[in-house]
Scaffold this active site. Structure first.
Site, PDB file in Angstrom:
ATOM      1  N   HIS A  80       0.946  -1.157   0.221  1.00  0.00           N
ATOM      2  CA  HIS A  80      -0.026  -0.082  -0.038  1.00  0.00           C
ATOM      3  C   HIS A  80       0.909   1.292  -0.065  1.00  0.00           C
ATOM      4  O   HIS A  80       0.491   2.440  -0.719  1.00  0.00           O
ATOM      5  CB  HIS A  80      -0.976   0.060   1.300  1.00  0.00           C
ATOM      6  CG  HIS A  80      -1.727  -0.911   0.983  1.00  0.00           C
ATOM      7  ND1 HIS A  80      -2.749  -1.256   2.223  1.00  0.00           N
ATOM      8  CD2 HIS A  80      -2.064  -1.895   0.290  1.00  0.00           C
ATOM      9  CE1 HIS A  80      -3.645  -2.167   2.065  1.00  0.00           C
ATOM     10  NE2 HIS A  80      -3.264  -2.721   0.691  1.00  0.00           N
ATOM     11  N   HIS A 263      -9.498  -2.559  -4.880  1.00  0.00           N
ATOM     12  CA  HIS A 263      -8.282  -2.797  -4.018  1.00  0.00           C
ATOM     13  C   HIS A 263      -7.447  -3.798  -4.637  1.00  0.00           C
ATOM     14  O   HIS A 263      -5.889  -3.572  -4.137  1.00  0.00           O
ATOM     15  CB  HIS A 263      -8.908  -3.635  -2.644  1.00  0.00           C
ATOM     16  CG  HIS A 263      -7.976  -3.658  -1.746  1.00  0.00           C
ATOM     17  ND1 HIS A 263      -7.268  -2.621  -0.659  1.00  0.00           N
ATOM     18  CD2 HIS A 263      -7.002  -4.696  -1.353  1.00  0.00           C
ATOM     19  CE1 HIS A 263      -6.341  -3.065  -0.126  1.00  0.00           C
ATOM     20  NE2 HIS A 263      -6.013  -4.274  -0.352  1.00  0.00           N
ATOM     21  N   ASP A 267      -3.318  -3.273  -4.817  1.00  0.00           N
ATOM     22  CA  ASP A 267      -2.240  -4.216  -4.710  1.00  0.00           C
ATOM     23  C   ASP A 267      -1.422  -4.351  -5.867  1.00  0.00           C
ATOM     24  O   ASP A 267      -0.107  -4.563  -5.756  1.00  0.00           O
ATOM     25  CB  ASP A 267      -2.737  -5.536  -4.013  1.00  0.00           C
ATOM     26  CG  ASP A 267      -3.377  -5.442  -2.587  1.00  0.00           C
ATOM     27  OD1 ASP A 267      -2.822  -4.641  -2.069  1.00  0.00           O
ATOM     28  OD2 ASP A 267      -4.121  -6.424  -2.446  1.00  0.00           O
ATOM     29  N   HIS A 290      -0.816 -11.329  -4.716  1.00  0.00           N
ATOM     30  CA  HIS A 290       0.803 -10.914  -4.344  1.00  0.00           C
ATOM     31  C   HIS A 290       1.478 -11.900  -5.010  1.00  0.00           C
ATOM     32  O   HIS A 290       2.541 -11.479  -5.479  1.00  0.00           O
ATOM     33  CB  HIS A 290       0.949 -11.004  -2.895  1.00  0.00           C
ATOM     34  CG  HIS A 290       0.220  -9.794  -2.377  1.00  0.00           C
ATOM     35  ND1 HIS A 290       0.154  -8.422  -2.878  1.00  0.00           N
ATOM     36  CD2 HIS A 290      -0.831  -9.875  -1.414  1.00  0.00           C
ATOM     37  CE1 HIS A 290      -0.393  -7.591  -1.845  1.00  0.00           C
ATOM     38  NE2 HIS A 290      -1.328  -8.575  -1.109  1.00  0.00           N
ATOM     39  N   HIS A 369      40.073 -26.512 -10.902  1.00  0.00           N
ATOM     40  CA  HIS A 369      38.733 -25.455 -11.101  1.00  0.00           C
ATOM     41  C   HIS A 369      38.092 -25.666 -11.944  1.00  0.00           C
ATOM     42  O   HIS A 369      38.027 -24.703 -12.944  1.00  0.00           O
ATOM     43  CB  HIS A 369      38.759 -24.072 -10.424  1.00  0.00           C
ATOM     44  CG  HIS A 369      37.506 -23.560  -9.748  1.00  0.00           C
ATOM     45  ND1 HIS A 369      36.656 -22.901 -10.775  1.00  0.00           N
ATOM     46  CD2 HIS A 369      37.088 -23.149  -8.844  1.00  0.00           C
ATOM     47  CE1 HIS A 369      35.742 -22.575  -9.890  1.00  0.00           C
ATOM     48  NE2 HIS A 369      35.837 -22.755  -8.856  1.00  0.00           N
TER      49      HIS A 369
END
Length: 466
Positions: A80, A263, A267, A290, A369
């Protein structure tokens, strides 16, 4: 076309309240920040905690809101405040909080927006940068029937469609095609929850900061008089009942007929700030949440970073005569094989240098390596970049043969892909600030073809030989 400038707050904003789930008091101070800062959170109650950038890779949880975390420091329900800053035209802000959750207020973003509007914004020197979305990008999660996409647009637009296949909450649509309308049309819209979800949250000792004044509760089932009485006692609402024609508890009145969809739009705007830049595009989301929002933000952010990286790939001709060949490099650097990791320098100015390392199977480090799958160690990629930067640093003094460079600090190191025999590494080093008192601060990026292999910010000290 008039170029927009970045903006920040004229003055700090302070908001106090409680966290929705913890019920703990929190004070949030939103402070002005410098250009290109974007949004960052800071836990002032945790000693030594680092700022938490509002970018998708820092998200660690989306189960009850969006949570960002760096190290031990986390901040929850950030969506928010992020949406409010973005929609109110703020590009750069530092949000300091003394607890883990943001204030829940009435479950909307209205308090944040009003506080920001009260102090106003100020224009900054740098231009505002937009990521212009290509034709389209999409994210689909088949199990949850979530679909999100962004298409090219001349501006920043959002559309949300929610459909839960419930009589109590039929299909709803909400759109925002002008951020100037955010305060009136989106910011007042409160979070909503279904009764069965609320009961589970209560059962797990959550929503301690929820008092039925900051959420719309949809009742998707018939509740008995006994159940109604129990809920009334729990929430200290003696006259609690279901508004029959709406199917919601009578704790609040809807501010808009499609307040739930609006709303979800709120979000979505907050979560899309995690791309890390403003966008020119139309985001369209069906059944957003979300988790899906953040996953889609990651998709967009990855594409954006790839495009930025491709723009930054050094445009050099590897077959052209170098500015410095290996013998000239040996005159500037004290390093010698097998630890001399720059073969030639192709380009150099007062503030940047571009060098090349041809990686062959004959490198000494490949013996160990790794014997069966040779990979150039990341630390040696950083060392090679530092040597390349050292050529630029040593060129700033009249007698480079009398100086050495020593590492003081390495920050923001990222390794993006492995380097193997046959690769040609191209290093691009740029000064982050002028060389002063022998201090050299550089941003280094290593490429193989058009792909970034690693990047780092390095601080070194020029020092005379003893």
């Amino acid at each position: 076309m008039i170029q927009e400038k970045q903006r920040t707050l004229k003055n700090p904003v302070t908001i106090t309240g409680v966290g929705l789930h913890s019920g703990q008091k929190v004070t949030m101070n939103i402070l002005p920040a410098s250009t290109n800062h974007w949004y960052k959170f800071k836990r002032v109650d945790l000693e030594g905690s680092k700022p938490i950038a509002a970018v998708a890779e820092n998200v660690t949880d989306t189960s009850r809101g969006t949570t960002l975390q760096v190290g031990e420091a986390a901040v929850c329900t950030v969506e928010h405040v992020l949406a409010s800053l973005f929609a109110m035209g703020i590009d750069n802000a530092l949000i300091e909080v003394d607890n883990i959750e943001m204030p829940i207020s009435d479950g909307s973003a209205l308090e944040f927006v009003k506080a920001i509007a009260a102090v106003g914004t100020v224009e900054q020197e740098e231009d505002r940068v937009y990521y212009e979305v290509p034709k389209h990008l999409a994210y689909v999660d088949k199990p949850t029937k979530v679909e999100e996409m962004v298409v090219s647009s001349s501006g920043t637009k959002y559309t949300v469609l929610i459909d839960y296949n419930m009589d109590v909450l039929p299909l709803q649509l909400a759109s925002l095609h002008d951020l100037a309308n955010f305060e009136a049309e989106v910011a007042p819209c409160r979070t909503f929850v279904f009764l069965h979800e609320l009961e589970q949250l209560v059962k797990h000792n959550l929503v301690k900061g929820g008092d039925l004044n900051n959420a719309i509760v949809f009742v998707e089932k018939t509740i008995s008089p006994e159940e109604n009485e129990r809920l009334a006692k729990f929430f200290n609402k003696p006259n609690l009942k279901v508004i029959e024609d709406l199917g919601i508890l009578n704790n609040v009145e809807l501010r808009f007929k499609n307040e739930p969809a609006r709303h979800k739009l709120l979000d979505l705007i907050g979560d899309m700030t995690l791309v890390g830049a403003r966008m020119k595009g139309h985001v369209i989301a069906h059944r957003p949440g979300h988790r899906a929002n953040v996953e889609f933000a990651k998709v967009i952010r990855q594409r954006m970073l790839e495009e930025i990286a491709n723009k930054n790939v050094p445009k050099i001709d590897l077959n052209a005569a170098p500015l410095f060949d290996i013998e000239q490099i040996k005159q500037k650097l004290p390093h010698r094989p097998p630890f001399l990791l720059v073969d030639k320098v192709m380009e150099m100015s007062e503030s940047h240098v571009i060098g090349v390392k041809n990686v062959t199977m004959n490198e000494e480090f490949f013996r160990g390596h790794f014997p069966e799958e040779p990979v150039m160690p990341g630390v040696l990629q950083i060392e090679a970049m530092a040597q390349c930067g050292g050529i630029l640093a040593l060129s700033s003094v009249p007698d480079p043969e009398n100086y050495l460079t020593f590492f003081m600090k390495i920050d923001n190191v990222k390794f993006r892909q492995k380097v193997v025999p046959g690769d040609t590494l191209v290093f691009k080093l740029e000064l982050l600030s002028p060389i002063r008192r022998g201090l050299v601060n550089m941003k280094g990026t290593a490429f193989v073809g058009n792909n970034i292999t690693c990047e780092a910010e390095m601080l070194a000290q020029l020092a005379k030989k003893s």
